[in-house]
Enzyme design. Structure first.
Site, PDB file in Angstrom:
ATOM      1  N   GLY A  95       0.689  -1.464  -0.026  1.00  0.00           N
ATOM      2  CA  GLY A  95      -0.173   0.133   0.106  1.00  0.00           C
ATOM      3  C   GLY A  95       0.968   0.756  -0.253  1.00  0.00           C
ATOM      4  O   GLY A  95       0.326   2.434  -0.502  1.00  0.00           O
ATOM      5  N   GLU A 102      10.627  -4.805   0.590  1.00  0.00           N
ATOM      6  CA  GLU A 102       9.465  -5.290   1.681  1.00  0.00           C
ATOM      7  C   GLU A 102       9.800  -6.833   1.502  1.00  0.00           C
ATOM      8  O   GLU A 102      10.135  -7.370   2.563  1.00  0.00           O
ATOM      9  CB  GLU A 102       8.600  -5.010   2.061  1.00  0.00           C
ATOM     10  CG  GLU A 102       8.410  -3.153   2.539  1.00  0.00           C
ATOM     11  CD  GLU A 102       6.885  -3.122   2.665  1.00  0.00           C
ATOM     12  OE1 GLU A 102       6.667  -2.021   3.422  1.00  0.00           O
ATOM     13  OE2 GLU A 102       6.466  -3.603   2.113  1.00  0.00           O
TER      14      GLU A 102
END
Length: 222
Positions: A95, A102
């Site tokens: 998001g 990540e």
């Protein structure tokens, strides 16, 4: 009461002296990083690997020593948030647009801890649009191919009407599914599409989910 704060601070209990720690991106892990910064000031000896320029900036402001991911062969623990998590520990992330870094950081972590509030814990993934990082070249073609997987992909646009650009100089397609029946299969299908760099489905990666609640309770699932 701040459920994100409760979850973020609870996860810091997994960090021990001497560890190399993956530092996630987002509003819940912000509290983890802030807590780690306070502990570093008190003498905790850790090294951090940030998952975004935003997190790198925050960690530097807090005095957390940082190292590059390429200088380590593993991370002891990574703490990061999620946009959705289900009981199978499958996640939607991205998001904030940092999904590629990540996922790279999580992939070399001995322990991957996900911090969320109760609104993010769902029975089935897909209400949150799935972020997919794509190359800018002929992005329209990539979106048409993604569309064949049964979703409506939309290029992420900033408030000034220009495309959102990730830290890796790529675009993000937010893919609207009604629900995602088989996240593991979809993960593979998306990553087979030329033009797709990575997608926000994190499958068989999370070890622990730390779930904060507005009443102050924290549930830890492993």
């Amino acid at each position: 009461m701040n459920a994100k704060k409760f979850a973020g601070e609870k996860a810091v209990e997994y960090v021990k002296d001497g560890m190399t720690v993956g530092l996630g991106t987002g509003s819940t892990v912000y509290w983890s990083i802030t807590k780690l910064g306070n502990l570093v000031k008190e003498g905790l000896n850790i090294k951090g690997v940030p998952t975004s320029k935003e997190t790198e900036k925050l960690a530097k402001e807090l005095g957390i020593p940082l190292v590059s991911m390429s200088s380590v062969d593993h991370l002891d623990v990574t703490i990061d948030g999620a946009d959705e998590a289900n009981p199978n520990f499958e996640l939607i992330k991205g998001g904030g647009g940092a999904l590629l870094r990540e996922k790279m950081v999580a992939s070399i972590s001995k322990q991957f801890i996900v911090v969320i509030d109760e609104s993010k814990f769902v029975n089935q993934l897909g209400a949150f649009p799935l972020p997919v990082e794509i190359v800018p070249f002929s992005w329209e073609t990539t979106l048409k191919t993604i569309n064949k997987l049964g979703c409506t992909p939309k290029l992420r646009i900033k408030t000034d009407s220009s495309p959102f650009v990730s830290d890796n100089e790529n675009y993000i397609a937010d893919c609207y599914f009604e629900n995602i029946e088989n996240p593991a299969e979809l993960n593979l299908q998306l990553n087979m599409i030329p033009g797709v760099v990575e997608n926000g489905l994190f499958i068989n990666m999370a070890d622990t989910i730390v779930l904060g609640k507005t009443n102050g309770d924290v549930t830890v699932m492993s």
